[in-house]
Design an enzyme around this catalytic site. Structure first.
Site, PDB file in Angstrom:
ATOM      1  N   LYS A 175      54.704  90.729  49.874  1.00 16.57           N
ATOM      2  CA  LYS A 175      56.050  90.928  49.348  1.00 16.57           C
ATOM      3  C   LYS A 175      56.670  89.636  48.821  1.00 16.57           C
ATOM      4  CE  LYS A 175      57.665  95.265  51.242  1.00 16.57           C
ATOM      5  NZ  LYS A 175      58.470  95.958  52.241  1.00 16.57           N
TER       6      LYS A 175
ATOM      7  N   ARG B 109      52.067  98.364  57.428  1.00 15.52           N
ATOM      8  CA  ARG B 109      51.806  98.965  56.118  1.00 15.52           C
ATOM      9  C   ARG B 109      51.184  97.880  55.241  1.00 15.52           C
ATOM     10  NH1 ARG B 109      54.597  99.614  51.279  1.00 15.52           N
ATOM     11  NH2 ARG B 109      54.179 101.581  50.224  1.00 15.52           N
TER      12      ARG B 109
END
Lengths: 287, 181
Positions: free
Chosen positions: A222, A256
């Protein structure tokens, strides 16, 4: 606490690798690599072989991009859910959606988990979860609408806000009839957060774990990792794994991920350091 | 009277458990030997402090009653092993004296030869990281009148010589006191 994700149950010390499979043309990391059925199925084969216990299927890019209405999202996702469920009945099938009409179709197709990544935007979604005995993931987005980025959002205390919002969503899911052991909370790194917020969420993740709800973290490649290390999308694995280790030490249960093997090793190592997992095979010095 | 020898492998202890047992064969043999002792009555452990933890764990694992002293015990569990310097990957690295030392001890155990065990070079044993040579000397005193050893295990999977052996002593003579060898 035991955790039940649809048809699958996990013990209090089990961790779960949730592999991302995007049925999108424009997701930030894979850039449409698994939009078509063939490559998507190949990715599922690979991540299951690598040990993923769970697949998270998304039909709409999280960020700004191509408009995808509910009918198109269902078309992208529901048949694929049915395929994964039939091909790998031992694997947990999750769908990343905020729309209750999509949720209903994927539950009919066999989804175990509704990953409500936009934090209760559609209040009917938890009713669908309850109806189908599916698990639900309650996410903190800082009040953002789906598919929007944060702009000058500030919090008095981002962790307190994340706890308040995710536990409120969890209680609402419970009231709607979702089983207590099937409700998971997710602070949602980067969602409604700048990099400083995501770093603080990571540093203080233990406070979320202390709520007693199982915690999911979605850290993989991210922007908060990229900005922290000043690295582009494809060079964020080491930073992702460092953040993963910190979250694992704090007790996050579901990860995740794009990279299953590396994340599994990181989580197992941190989990053993935390004293929640036995070493695989130990003989050094104790022969 | 029954006597058994098991190695003082710390990996036997539950606090050192991994997901996969690195010593399944020698553990199985050691547990079977402890159970065999327990069939005949209370068991005393002959070991140093660390070995006693291993011995007591094995006895607990098979539900054995621990004897309260030599006079009340019908069996002895001796915790000792050979050198930890048998190979260049052994915990104490290679010492070429280790293999012949262990071979002599093993021959004395198998026969058994109590006099040979009584004459063990304890200082050399310590240098070779033998798992408590004093317990082997003590074992020699217990084996007077014993028949040949039943050898359940004799191998050095990690460069440390392990033995699991059992003896039946039909004519126990003098039983030495104490279990702090």
């Amino acid at each position: 606490m035991q955790m039940r994700l649809g048809r699958h149950t996990f013990g209090p010390d089990d961790t779960v690798m949730m592999a991302i499979v995007n049925r999108t043309r424009d997701s930030f990391y894979d850039r449409g690599a698994t939009f078509d059925d063939g490559p998507a199925q190949e990715r599922v084969h690979r991540v299951v072989h690598e040990g993923a216990e769970m697949i998270d299927i998304g039909g709409v890019r999280a960020g700004y991009g191509e408009q995808v209405d509910a009918a198109e999202e269902i078309r992208r996702v529901a048949p694929f859910v049915a395929w994964v469920r039939e091909t790998y009945p031992g694997v947990v099938v999750s769908v990343d959606t905020w729309r209750s009409e999509v949720a209903r179709e994927v539950c009919r197709a066999g989804a175990d988990v509704l990953n409500d990544a936009w934090g209760g935007h559609d209040p009917a979604l938890v009713e669908v979860a309850a109806e189908h005995d599916a698990a639900v993931i309650c996410t903190h987005t800082g009040g953002l609408a789906p598919r929007t980025d944060p702009y000058r959002i500030e919090y008095d205390d981002v962790v307190a806000d994340a706890i308040a919002e995710t536990t409120r969503l969890a209680e609402r899911a419970l009231a709607a009839g979702v089983a207590r052991e099937s409700i998971v909370i997710d602070p949602a790194h980067d969602f409604g957060k700048n990099t400083f917020h995501s770093l603080e969420i990571t540093r203080r993740l233990g406070e979320m774990v202390a709520t007693g709800w199982p915690v999911l973290v979605s850290l993989s490649n991210k922007d908060f990792v990229g900005e922290t290390l000043d690295l582009p999308t494809q060079q964020r694995l080491t930073g992702t794994l460092a953040a993963t280790a910190i979250c694992a030490l704090a007790g996050a249960r579901i990860y995740r991920v794009h990279e299953v093997v590396e994340t599994r090793e990181t989580v197992d190592m941190a989990w053993s350091i935390a004293g929640r997992r036995l070493p695989r095979r130990a003989i050094r010095g104790i022969q | 009277m029954r006597v058994a020898l098991v190695p003082g492998v710390l990996a036997f202890l539950p606090e050192y458990a991994g997901q996969v047992d690195p010593v399944p064969d020698v553990r199985a043999a050691a547990l079977a030997a402890a159970a065999w002792l327990a069939e005949d009555g209370p068991v005393s452990v002959v070991a140093d402090e660390q070995g006693a933890r291993v011995g007591r764990h094995l006895l607990r694992a098979v539900g054995a009653a621990e004897g309260e002293g030599p006079d009340r015990s019908t069996g002895y569990l001796v915790v000792a092993n050979g050198s930890a310097r048998r190979t260049d990957t052994a915990p104490g690295y290679l010492d070429e004296r280790a293999v012949p030392y262990d071979a002599a001890v093993e021959a004395a155990l198998r026969a058994p030869d109590p006099d040979a065990l009584a004459g063990i070079d304890v200082a050399l044993g310590a240098a070779l990281l033998v798992g408590n040579p004093a317990a082997l000397v003590h074992l020699g005193t217990l084996l007077r009148g014993a028949g040949p050893a039943l050898v359940d295990y004799a191998d050095d999977p990690y460069g440390v010589q392990y033995w699991v052996m059992r003896w039946v002593v039909t004519d126990p003579g003098h039983v030495s006191e104490g279990s702090d060898a």
